[in-house]
Design a protein around this motif. Sequence first.
Motif, PDB file in Angstrom:
ATOM      1  N   TRP A 185       0.633  -1.494   0.335  1.00  0.00           N
ATOM      2  CA  TRP A 185       0.315  -0.048  -0.122  1.00  0.00           C
ATOM      3  C   TRP A 185       0.702   1.651   0.094  1.00  0.00           C
ATOM      4  O   TRP A 185       0.481   2.628   0.161  1.00  0.00           O
ATOM      5  CB  TRP A 185      -1.202   0.094   1.213  1.00  0.00           C
ATOM      6  N   CYS A 186       2.140   1.175   0.047  1.00  0.00           N
ATOM      7  CA  CYS A 186       2.821   1.900   0.575  1.00  0.00           C
ATOM      8  C   CYS A 186       3.408   2.552  -1.036  1.00  0.00           C
ATOM      9  O   CYS A 186       4.206   2.330  -1.918  1.00  0.00           O
ATOM     10  CB  CYS A 186       4.284   1.725   0.931  1.00  0.00           C
ATOM     11  N   GLY A 187       2.791   4.352  -1.483  1.00  0.00           N
ATOM     12  CA  GLY A 187       3.076   5.329  -2.335  1.00  0.00           C
ATOM     13  C   GLY A 187       4.573   5.193  -2.717  1.00  0.00           C
ATOM     14  O   GLY A 187       5.455   5.110  -3.696  1.00  0.00           O
ATOM     15  N   PRO A 188       5.235   5.886  -1.372  1.00  0.00           N
ATOM     16  CA  PRO A 188       6.511   6.164  -1.600  1.00  0.00           C
ATOM     17  C   PRO A 188       7.397   4.910  -2.706  1.00  0.00           C
ATOM     18  O   PRO A 188       8.632   5.099  -3.013  1.00  0.00           O
ATOM     19  CB  PRO A 188       7.321   6.710  -0.547  1.00  0.00           C
ATOM     20  N   GLY A 206       9.664   2.639   9.620  1.00  0.00           N
ATOM     21  CA  GLY A 206       9.188   3.590   8.483  1.00  0.00           C
ATOM     22  C   GLY A 206       8.981   2.433   6.886  1.00  0.00           C
ATOM     23  O   GLY A 206      10.171   1.949   6.945  1.00  0.00           O
ATOM     24  N   TYR A 207       7.967   2.433   6.130  1.00  0.00           N
ATOM     25  CA  TYR A 207       8.568   2.404   4.531  1.00  0.00           C
ATOM     26  C   TYR A 207       8.323   3.355   3.063  1.00  0.00           C
ATOM     27  O   TYR A 207       7.724   4.948   3.948  1.00  0.00           O
ATOM     28  CB  TYR A 207       7.211   1.553   3.914  1.00  0.00           C
ATOM     29  N   PRO A 208       9.416   3.687   2.938  1.00  0.00           N
ATOM     30  CA  PRO A 208       9.706   2.808   2.919  1.00  0.00           C
ATOM     31  C   PRO A 208      11.374   2.621   3.703  1.00  0.00           C
ATOM     32  O   PRO A 208      12.265   3.603   4.126  1.00  0.00           O
ATOM     33  CB  PRO A 208      10.378   2.782   1.062  1.00  0.00           C
ATOM     34  N   SER A 209      12.337   1.858   3.824  1.00  0.00           N
ATOM     35  CA  SER A 209      12.948   1.368   4.287  1.00  0.00           C
ATOM     36  C   SER A 209      13.955   0.522   3.279  1.00  0.00           C
ATOM     37  O   SER A 209      13.770  -0.369   2.965  1.00  0.00           O
ATOM     38  CB  SER A 209      13.299   0.919   5.474  1.00  0.00           C
TER      39      SER A 209
END
Length: 150
Positions: free
Chosen positions: A49-52, A120-123
């Motif tokens: 679900w992570c946009g970045p 946090g995401y992304p990492s």
Amino acid sequence: MKKIIVLFSLALLSFSAQAQEIKWMSFSEAIAAQKKVAKPIFMDVYTDWCGPCKMLDRNTFSDPGVVSHINQNYYAVKFNAEGTEEINFNGKKFTNPNFDPNRKGRNAMHEFTGFLRVPGYPSMIVIDEKGSVKKTMVGYKTPEQLRADI
């Protein structure tokens, strides 16, 4: 005829330059590869679900300079921080016992994500040949920023 050969050759070169990509592998494959040839692991910790995270894939991990640097110097691993992959690391087994296959969006965090202390995401995490976390980079990085950090 010469022009056709030149154009065909240029098209092939252009295609091969565009087709270059990071050689992603599972964490288990990277650990096995490290035992044969010692190199650090570069791990992209992401979620669906992570946009970045998607921007990293689209912009940074497709950059020829980043691709070349990671492929030459690291074993590259994509790790879904909310996935179901079983990880065996340093004598411990990590799973995601609370994963819900019917859930949309965010899901339960994988135990290995917690072990790595992912903030946090992304990492992006660099793990050395001895299994120690050497660096954690959090957030979206441009190709230039990532090349400067790794």
